[in-house]
Enzyme design. Structure first.
Site, PDB file in Angstrom:
ATOM      1  N   ASP A  98      32.596  42.350  49.072  1.00  0.00           N
ATOM      2  CA  ASP A  98      33.984  40.671  49.249  1.00  0.00           C
ATOM      3  C   ASP A  98      33.492  40.477  50.761  1.00  0.00           C
ATOM      4  O   ASP A  98      34.575  41.295  51.529  1.00  0.00           O
ATOM      5  CB  ASP A  98      35.396  40.794  49.318  1.00  0.00           C
ATOM      6  CG  ASP A  98      35.442  39.764  48.450  1.00  0.00           C
ATOM      7  OD1 ASP A  98      36.846  39.507  46.900  1.00  0.00           O
ATOM      8  OD2 ASP A  98      35.809  38.446  49.013  1.00  0.00           O
ATOM      9  N   ASP A 206      35.051  34.824  50.704  1.00  0.00           N
ATOM     10  CA  ASP A 206      36.549  34.312  50.613  1.00  0.00           C
ATOM     11  C   ASP A 206      37.243  33.261  51.140  1.00  0.00           C
ATOM     12  O   ASP A 206      36.223  32.942  52.117  1.00  0.00           O
ATOM     13  CB  ASP A 206      37.449  35.797  51.197  1.00  0.00           C
ATOM     14  CG  ASP A 206      38.714  35.139  50.561  1.00  0.00           C
ATOM     15  OD1 ASP A 206      39.788  34.963  51.390  1.00  0.00           O
ATOM     16  OD2 ASP A 206      39.182  35.182  49.157  1.00  0.00           O
ATOM     17  N   GLU A 251      33.719  31.405  47.710  1.00  0.00           N
ATOM     18  CA  GLU A 251      34.902  31.089  46.823  1.00  0.00           C
ATOM     19  C   GLU A 251      35.680  29.864  47.722  1.00  0.00           C
ATOM     20  O   GLU A 251      35.500  29.880  48.633  1.00  0.00           O
ATOM     21  CB  GLU A 251      36.156  32.124  46.448  1.00  0.00           C
ATOM     22  CG  GLU A 251      37.149  31.794  45.144  1.00  0.00           C
ATOM     23  CD  GLU A 251      38.926  32.268  46.408  1.00  0.00           C
ATOM     24  OE1 GLU A 251      39.847  32.593  45.313  1.00  0.00           O
ATOM     25  OE2 GLU A 251      39.026  32.876  47.545  1.00  0.00           O
ATOM     26  N   HIS A 324      41.445  38.641  40.193  1.00  0.00           N
ATOM     27  CA  HIS A 324      42.666  39.331  40.589  1.00  0.00           C
ATOM     28  C   HIS A 324      44.356  38.424  41.241  1.00  0.00           C
ATOM     29  O   HIS A 324      44.980  39.130  41.743  1.00  0.00           O
ATOM     30  CB  HIS A 324      42.248  40.264  42.277  1.00  0.00           C
ATOM     31  CG  HIS A 324      41.867  39.481  42.656  1.00  0.00           C
ATOM     32  ND1 HIS A 324      41.219  38.658  43.550  1.00  0.00           N
ATOM     33  CD2 HIS A 324      42.152  39.145  44.401  1.00  0.00           C
ATOM     34  CE1 HIS A 324      40.287  37.436  44.070  1.00  0.00           C
ATOM     35  NE2 HIS A 324      41.113  38.215  44.889  1.00  0.00           N
ATOM     36  N   ASP A 325      43.217  36.780  41.132  1.00  0.00           N
ATOM     37  CA  ASP A 325      44.502  35.908  41.875  1.00  0.00           C
ATOM     38  C   ASP A 325      45.279  34.935  40.695  1.00  0.00           C
ATOM     39  O   ASP A 325      46.092  34.640  40.342  1.00  0.00           O
ATOM     40  CB  ASP A 325      43.542  35.066  42.675  1.00  0.00           C
ATOM     41  CG  ASP A 325      43.861  36.066  44.086  1.00  0.00           C
ATOM     42  OD1 ASP A 325      42.552  35.322  44.192  1.00  0.00           O
ATOM     43  OD2 ASP A 325      44.016  36.611  44.154  1.00  0.00           O
TER      44      ASP A 325
END
Ligand code: TEU
Length: 561
Positions: A98, A206, A251, A324-325
């Site tokens: 990430d 990200d 993302e 995870h969000d």
């Protein structure tokens, strides 16, 4: 032209804090992950995406990076990463890390220097601006722009020492990097090459579509899909991995289908795919995540079909219900109380048989659900805590605020992985940083691995179908019954191969009226995979006129047996 390898891949996302704790400190770590690779391999995923493990004050659980080329002692060491890479490669699997480069932690030496003085060479590595229109620092409206942070409040933090503000689109401890500065970009490219030389196989970037920004003295400006975004993304691709075949996903909050075609067009040399959010916002009201509105499957189907059609010719989709969000899919879209197994399986069938690369977030393959938070003090997530605080300050009742966070909070995804029915679910021998879901005595890997009726086994079957049939990878998607309130039905077609996928995403039975041509075409096709089907249902599925709650199946035509 053969596929790039990642087109047939399935990615398993690991949130290191919550996956497996090897040293009993209650926080997951890399040696813990290393010890659980069998689980991921048995599932059939071939790529492991690990959320940030870099040194970090953990203000946003690692998405605030203080050193891009090391490992936080909480998670282990660089040697552990090397061991992980070697172990995955031995298994024919790959590692995606990430990359959080829209912002750093405010503890990163770059920012410490930048904040140190206005004439520090790193000052321009971040976005510093004086108060607007000659106002004083801290005055209402003095912020350089009126942007709202993703985590609530203004995006500008006053710095009394220099009399200026710095920009943070997320938490104030996550100052945004200034990508207009070529040194910033070159340093990031170098950092990516460093990880590639170490053996990683891909990157998840990200909020990458936020790195091109304009800020004008009149307070206007933009930060989503900014004017130089494609120049920056292509520049990074060319400088860091060129024509090496990695797996890369950007993302991109606020990205449209049209934008996504540009980001993922192979000729553009930016990313292989993006994470889009439109399907994640179908049950969000105008005020966003915590503006809870009922889920409308007709709207959801419109979004899914638009992305399937929109990237059919150019580009490629990522497929996800959770990460995870996001709250746990079976709780958000399914019925964990009455139909946990059936609804988890039906949701997986609908997602995994679309065109694109599926992502499985840790625990989703077990049908893990949301945690029953009964107090706001139990929350860890900076976004949920900030929102709850603001809602209470605005006079909303505690119970109401708790209900909203229980519907939409990110902590649901972050409770420990449920390996077995033991007190801490086999996650840790210590005290977990977030509580283990009490349902772990029922919902856990030990109870499912090896059980052909389990949610785990269903995910294995879906992943096997993707490996077995090219139509699952490449077949054209066509939505059926767009107006049906609970049935999701579509076909996938490739040359003379075809699949019919039908799922009733409701706890109520539903009438099924497929187009006659489809019924005829698939009347005698074999069921490749079915779930929630009534025992010995009346007649061939495609001819059936009524579906049971959460019943789902995929039928093939013209496939080699
Ligand atoms: O998430 C970006 C993002 O889209 C979410 O934060 C979302 O906007 C937010 O929750 C609004 O509801 C990425 C990471 O996945 C997330 O974990 C980080 O908190 C965030 O960026 C900042 O790095």
């Amino acid at each position: 032209m053969p596929h790039p390898w990642w087109k047939t891949s399935v990615v398993y996302q690991v949130y290191p804090r919550s996956f497996a704790d090897s040293d009993g400190d209650g926080v997951g770590d890399l040696p813990g992950l290393l010890g659980r690779l069998d689980h991921i391999q048995a599932l059939g995923a071939d790529v492991v995406w690990v959320s940030p493990f870099y040194p970090s004050p953990q203000a946003d659980n690692g998405y605030d990076v203080a050193d891009y080329q090391d490992v936080d002692p909480l998670f282990g060491t660089l040697a552990d990463v090397d061991r992980l890479i070697a172990a995955l490669h031995e298994r024919g699997m790959r590692l995606m890390i990430d990359i959080v480069v829209n912002h750093t932690s405010d503890a990163h030496p770059w920012f410490v220097e930048s904040r140190g003085s206005s004439d520090n060479p790193r000052r321009d590595w971040y976005w510093w601006r004086p108060p607007r229109g000659g106002m004083a620092l801290g005055d209402k409206g003095a912020e350089p722009t009126d942007w709202g942070s993703f985590f609530g409040g203004p995006t500008w933090e006053p710095d009394p020492a220099s009399g200026e503000y710095y920009l943070h689109l997320f938490d104030r401890r996550q100052p945004d990097l200034n990508w207009e500065n070529p040194q910033v970009r070159a340093t990031i490219h170098e950092m990516l090459r460093w990880w590639l030389a170490r053996g990683v196989d891909g990157f998840r970037f990200d909020v990458i579509n936020l790195v091109s920004k304009t800020i004008h003295d009149d307070g206007t400006g933009i930060f989503v899909n900014g004017p130089r975004i494609h120049e920056f993304c292509r520049g990074m691709h060319e400088a860091a991995w060129g024509s090496d075949t990695l797996i890369t996903v950007g993302e991109c909050p606020g990205v449209s289908v049209e934008h996504a075609r540009r980001y993922t067009d192979p000729a553009a040399r930016e990313f292989d795919m993006v994470f889009q959010f439109e399907h994640m916002h179908v049950d969000h009201g105008p005020a966003g995540r915590f503006d809870v509105i009922p889920l409308d499957w007709v709207r959801m189907k419109q979004v899914l079909a638009r992305w399937q059609d929109g990237l059919a010719e150019v580009g490629w989709n990522s497929l996800y219900w959770g990460n995870h969000d996001q709250p746990r899919p079976v709780s958000r879209y399914g019925d964990p109380a009455a139909y946990r197994v059936e609804s988890a399986k039906a949701l997986a069938t609908v997602l995994h048989l679309q065109r694109g690369t599926p992502y499985v977030f840790q625990g989703e393959e077990l049908g893990m659900g949301n945690y029953p938070f009964d107090s706001l003090d139990q929350l860890d997530d900076v976004e949920s805590r900030n929102w709850a605080q603001a809602a209470l300050a605005a006079g909303r009742a505690v119970d109401e605020v708790l209900a909203v966070v229980n519907a939409r909070g990110r902590d649901h995804a972050r409770t420990p992985m449920q390996w077995d029915a033991s007190p801490q679910a086999g996650f840790t021998t210590g005290t977990p940083w977030l509580p283990v879901n009490p349902d772990h005595t029922l919902v856990n890997a030990a109870a499912q691995v090896g059980d052909p009726e389990s949610v785990f086994a269903h995910y294995q079957s879906l992943i096997r179908l993707r490996r077995q049939f090219t139509v699952v990878v490449d077949g054209r998607f066509e939505l059926l019954l767009p107006e049906h309130p609970s049935i999701v039905a579509f076909t996938r077609r490739l040359d003379d191969q075809a699949l019919l996928v039908v799922a009733n995403l409701s706890s109520e039975p539903a009438d099924l009226h497929l187009p006659d041509a489809v019924t005829t075409e698939f009347a005698d096709g074999p069921v490749l995979l079915g779930s929630g089907m009534p025992p010995a249902g009346p007649g061939r599925p495609a001819k059936r006129s009524r579906l049971a709650p959460w019943e789902a199946w995929v039928i093939s035509r013209g496939m080699p047996r």
